[in-house]
Design a protein around this motif. Structure first.
Motif, PDB file in Angstrom:
ATOM      1  N   THR A 175       0.841  -1.191   0.000  1.00  0.00           N
ATOM      2  CA  THR A 175       0.000   0.000   0.000  1.00  0.00           C
ATOM      3  C   THR A 175       0.879   1.246   0.000  1.00  0.00           C
ATOM      4  OG1 THR A 175      -1.713  -1.159   1.258  1.00  0.00           O
ATOM      5  CG2 THR A 175      -1.823   1.242   1.223  1.00  0.00           C
ATOM      6  N   ALA A 176       0.533   2.205  -0.834  1.00  0.00           N
ATOM      7  CA  ALA A 176       1.246   3.479  -0.875  1.00  0.00           C
ATOM      8  C   ALA A 176       0.336   4.571  -0.311  1.00  0.00           C
ATOM      9  CB  ALA A 176       1.644   3.824  -2.310  1.00  0.00           C
ATOM     10  N   ILE A 177       0.931   5.486   0.445  1.00  0.00           N
ATOM     11  CA  ILE A 177       0.174   6.574   1.059  1.00  0.00           C
ATOM     12  C   ILE A 177       0.439   7.872   0.305  1.00  0.00           C
ATOM     13  CG2 ILE A 177      -0.223   7.916   3.157  1.00  0.00           C
ATOM     14  CD1 ILE A 177      -1.152   5.007   3.304  1.00  0.00           C
ATOM     15  N   ILE A 178      -0.642   8.537  -0.048  1.00  0.00           N
ATOM     16  CA  ILE A 178      -0.561   9.836  -0.724  1.00  0.00           C
ATOM     17  C   ILE A 178      -1.390  10.835   0.074  1.00  0.00           C
ATOM     18  CG2 ILE A 178      -1.218  11.132  -2.792  1.00  0.00           C
ATOM     19  CD1 ILE A 178      -0.773   8.575  -4.395  1.00  0.00           C
ATOM     20  N   GLN A 179      -0.828  12.000   0.314  1.00  0.00           N
ATOM     21  CA  GLN A 179      -1.572  13.062   0.980  1.00  0.00           C
ATOM     22  C   GLN A 179      -1.735  14.256   0.051  1.00  0.00           C
ATOM     23  OE1 GLN A 179       0.075  14.160   4.786  1.00  0.00           O
ATOM     24  NE2 GLN A 179      -0.410  12.193   5.724  1.00  0.00           N
ATOM     25  N   VAL A 180      -2.919  14.845   0.075  1.00  0.00           N
ATOM     26  CA  VAL A 180      -3.192  16.034  -0.724  1.00  0.00           C
ATOM     27  C   VAL A 180      -3.770  17.102   0.192  1.00  0.00           C
ATOM     28  CG1 VAL A 180      -3.640  14.637  -2.779  1.00  0.00           C
ATOM     29  CG2 VAL A 180      -5.549  15.432  -1.396  1.00  0.00           C
ATOM     30  N   VAL A 181      -3.429  18.347  -0.098  1.00  0.00           N
ATOM     31  CA  VAL A 181      -4.030  19.487   0.594  1.00  0.00           C
ATOM     32  C   VAL A 181      -5.083  20.069  -0.325  1.00  0.00           C
ATOM     33  CG1 VAL A 181      -3.647  21.808   1.519  1.00  0.00           C
ATOM     34  CG2 VAL A 181      -1.965  20.003   1.945  1.00  0.00           C
ATOM     35  N   ILE A 182      -6.305  20.172   0.158  1.00  0.00           N
ATOM     36  CA  ILE A 182      -7.381  20.760  -0.638  1.00  0.00           C
ATOM     37  C   ILE A 182      -7.645  22.181  -0.125  1.00  0.00           C
ATOM     38  CG2 ILE A 182      -8.374  18.566  -1.296  1.00  0.00           C
ATOM     39  CD1 ILE A 182     -10.468  18.855   0.828  1.00  0.00           C
ATOM     40  N   ASP A 183      -7.875  23.084  -1.056  1.00  0.00           N
ATOM     41  CA  ASP A 183      -7.891  24.523  -0.769  1.00  0.00           C
ATOM     42  C   ASP A 183      -9.298  25.109  -0.838  1.00  0.00           C
ATOM     43  OD1 ASP A 183      -7.316  27.151  -0.391  1.00  0.00           O
ATOM     44  OD2 ASP A 183      -6.081  27.395  -2.171  1.00  0.00           O
ATOM     45  N   GLY A 184      -9.866  25.351   0.341  1.00  0.00           N
ATOM     46  CA  GLY A 184     -11.187  25.963   0.404  1.00  0.00           C
ATOM     47  C   GLY A 184     -11.173  27.461   0.272  1.00  0.00           C
ATOM     48  N   TYR A 185      -9.982  28.086   0.235  1.00  0.00           N
ATOM     49  CA  TYR A 185      -9.902  29.528   0.006  1.00  0.00           C
ATOM     50  C   TYR A 185     -10.225  29.859  -1.446  1.00  0.00           C
ATOM     51  CZ  TYR A 185      -7.273  29.657   4.425  1.00  0.00           C
ATOM     52  OH  TYR A 185      -6.881  29.527   5.725  1.00  0.00           O
ATOM     53  N   SER A 186      -9.575  29.136  -2.344  1.00  0.00           N
ATOM     54  CA  SER A 186      -9.689  29.468  -3.764  1.00  0.00           C
ATOM     55  C   SER A 186     -10.742  28.651  -4.496  1.00  0.00           C
ATOM     56  CB  SER A 186      -8.329  29.261  -4.455  1.00  0.00           C
ATOM     57  OG  SER A 186      -7.329  30.049  -3.846  1.00  0.00           O
ATOM     58  N   ALA A 187     -11.136  27.508  -3.936  1.00  0.00           N
ATOM     59  CA  ALA A 187     -12.164  26.669  -4.560  1.00  0.00           C
ATOM     60  C   ALA A 187     -13.098  26.143  -3.476  1.00  0.00           C
ATOM     61  CB  ALA A 187     -11.511  25.511  -5.322  1.00  0.00           C
ATOM     62  N   PRO A 188     -13.846  27.027  -2.828  1.00  0.00           N
ATOM     63  CA  PRO A 188     -14.639  26.617  -1.649  1.00  0.00           C
ATOM     64  C   PRO A 188     -15.707  25.575  -1.944  1.00  0.00           C
ATOM     65  CG  PRO A 188     -15.208  28.853  -2.349  1.00  0.00           C
ATOM     66  CD  PRO A 188     -13.980  28.471  -3.100  1.00  0.00           C
ATOM     67  N   LEU A 189     -16.444  25.729  -3.039  1.00  0.00           N
ATOM     68  CA  LEU A 189     -17.507  24.774  -3.341  1.00  0.00           C
ATOM     69  C   LEU A 189     -16.935  23.419  -3.732  1.00  0.00           C
ATOM     70  CD1 LEU A 189     -20.062  26.942  -5.362  1.00  0.00           C
ATOM     71  CD2 LEU A 189     -19.954  26.531  -2.900  1.00  0.00           C
ATOM     72  N   THR A 190     -15.919  23.443  -4.581  1.00  0.00           N
ATOM     73  CA  THR A 190     -15.326  22.195  -5.069  1.00  0.00           C
ATOM     74  C   THR A 190     -14.636  21.436  -3.940  1.00  0.00           C
ATOM     75  OG1 THR A 190     -14.955  23.302  -7.195  1.00  0.00           O
ATOM     76  CG2 THR A 190     -13.822  21.219  -6.837  1.00  0.00           C
ATOM     77  N   ALA A 191     -13.842  22.162  -3.132  1.00  0.00           N
ATOM     78  CA  ALA A 191     -13.140  21.523  -2.023  1.00  0.00           C
ATOM     79  C   ALA A 191     -14.130  20.986  -0.993  1.00  0.00           C
ATOM     80  CB  ALA A 191     -12.179  22.515  -1.369  1.00  0.00           C
ATOM     81  N   GLY A 192     -15.185  21.746  -0.723  1.00  0.00           N
ATOM     82  CA  GLY A 192     -16.187  21.298   0.243  1.00  0.00           C
ATOM     83  C   GLY A 192     -16.920  20.052  -0.216  1.00  0.00           C
ATOM     84  N   ASN A 193     -17.276  20.007  -1.502  1.00  0.00           N
ATOM     85  CA  ASN A 193     -17.952  18.835  -2.050  1.00  0.00           C
ATOM     86  C   ASN A 193     -17.046  17.604  -1.995  1.00  0.00           C
ATOM     87  OD1 ASN A 193     -20.099  17.462  -3.622  1.00  0.00           O
ATOM     88  ND2 ASN A 193     -18.552  17.443  -5.237  1.00  0.00           N
ATOM     89  N   PHE A 194     -15.778  17.801  -2.331  1.00  0.00           N
ATOM     90  CA  PHE A 194     -14.829  16.684  -2.313  1.00  0.00           C
ATOM     91  C   PHE A 194     -14.637  16.169  -0.891  1.00  0.00           C
ATOM     92  CE2 PHE A 194     -10.511  14.892  -2.192  1.00  0.00           C
ATOM     93  CZ  PHE A 194     -10.588  13.988  -3.238  1.00  0.00           C
TER      94      PHE A 194
END
Length: 401
Positions: free
Chosen positions: A232-251
């Protein structure tokens, strides 16, 4: 031989030809010229063709339309696109304008080996002057509950061991290693101070999603340093609610609801896509959401014109960008659930190193850990789990209707 020399030689040849054809100074020359004229004319035509190919000139007697005007204009935008997710996220923080100015100046120094020390010294002095002159403005932008921490970060930025004054001294000493370390520390301090300044924003914040990826064919991922092959490989992502609030919130909502657990992945040369059937009944219809650089609110249902100089705050042209696919029905909307990791490759990019799809998708985050694993993911591999490990309270999550 230069074009001028070639033309001079041609003029001399033409003079000799005229001399021979016009006057029979010697009867023996006539038979020589008759035999050589055909060869001369062929050589002359070949030279003219060569000159037209290498340095095109209007031909006498030809209409002006014969040589069409050049109408193509090549545009290479001054992109300043960051090339890592960390840099992209740092630059996307919607903080105090003075802090952004300091950050932009510091960003110019991001590759110290390519900058003359005199230029670097001038840039750091500008940043330090802004920091000192605008101290009150910078600290007043920090919410009261974070003011003490903000003051400590400000002191570190200006006078700290890894602050601007120390960075300036390293530049004067022409110590490239210390400049690189000092610059990285300075940018980290700036980012922390900026995050405090936007902590009160109602639009949202940032969160961290951790993916556990497994091989679909039973094989393993390459081992980490001095480690064993990984199932198993671990990947971390930072999602940005400042610049894409609707998209990041839905995700984030999809992740919390377990929509991606067990989702198969499909790969192309430029992207790793989640199976569009996963979480199909759990996502929301979100309009295409792109924040243009220099703006404070996202645009919706519209793309950006890169050729006209429009660039997004969250660029696609970064390896490991996390992006929502387009809606199957309308490109004015993002898919409710299907996302992809973008595998940026400069060899497949356009002018300025920009992806040909820049400004056409809703980018909402970046891979910050496990980027090296992305190239090992193949079609059929599986997201074993996706978890929101940090920042759930900082995102605006869609509410059940």
């Amino acid at each position: 031989m230069s074009n001028i020399n070639i033309y001079n030689s041609l003029h001399r040849l033409l003079f000799l030809q005229e001399l021979v054809n016009g006057r029979n100074y010697c009867p023996n020359l006539k038979s020589w010229t008759e035999k050589g004229r055909e060869q001369f004319e062929k050589a002359f035509a070949a030279i003219i063709i060569f000159l037209q190919l290498t340095s095109p000139l209007p031909l006498t007697g030809q209409e002006s339309w014969f040589i069409p005007p050049a109408e193509a204009v090549l545009y290479s935008p001054e992109t300043k696109i960051p090339r890592t997710g960390e840099l992209a996220l740092r630059r996307a923080i919607p903080a105090n304008t003075n802090m952004k100015a300091i950050q932009d100046i510091s960003y110019l120094l991001r590759i110290p080996q390519r900058k003359p020390y005199g230029t670097m010294e001038g840039n750091v002095k500008k940043a330090l002057k802004i920091a000192v002159d605008e101290k009150e403005s910078i600290l007043s932008s920090v919410p009261a509950e974070f003011r003490e921490k903000g003051s400590a970060l400000y002191a570190s930025l200006t006078d700290g061991e890894d602050g601007l004054k120390k960075l300036l001294q390293s530049i004067k000493d022409k110590d490239a290693d210390k400049v690189s370390v000092g610059l990285a520390s300075t940018l980290d301090t700036i980012a922390q101070l900026e995050l405090l300044q936007v902590a009160y924003k109602e639009r949202g914040g940032r969160a961290v999603v951790e993916f556990a990826i497994g091989k679909g064919d039973g094989s393993t991922f390459s081992p980490e340093a001095a480690g064993q092959p990984r199932d198993t490989a671990i990947i971390q992502v930072v999602i940005d609610g400042y610049s894409a609030p609707l998209t990041a919130g839905n995700f984030a909502k999809l992740v919390v609801d377990g929509a991606y657990d067990g989702t198969k992945l499909n790969c192309t040369d430029q992207a790793i896509l989640s199976d569009g059937r996963a979480g199909k009944d759990k996502g929301y219809s979100v309009p295409l959401e792109i924040m243009p650089s220099g703006q404070f609110e996202p645009l919706y249902k519209t793309t950006l014109s890169v050729q006209d100089g429009e660039l997004p705050v969250l660029p696609l042209s970064v390896y490991g960008a996390v992006v929502m696919a387009h809606n199957e029905v309308s490109e004015e909307y993002s898919s409710p659930n299907q996302f992809f990791f973008y595998l940026y490759d400069k060899r497949n990019a356009g002018l300025g190193g920009l992806s040909f799809d820049e400004g056409q998708f809703s980018v909402f985050g970046y891979t910050t850990m496990g980027r090296e694993t992305l190239s090992q993911i193949k079609t059929g591999d599986v997201i074993r789990s996706a978890k929101l490990i940090e920042g759930q309270d900082r995102l605006v999550l869609p509410k059940e209707s």
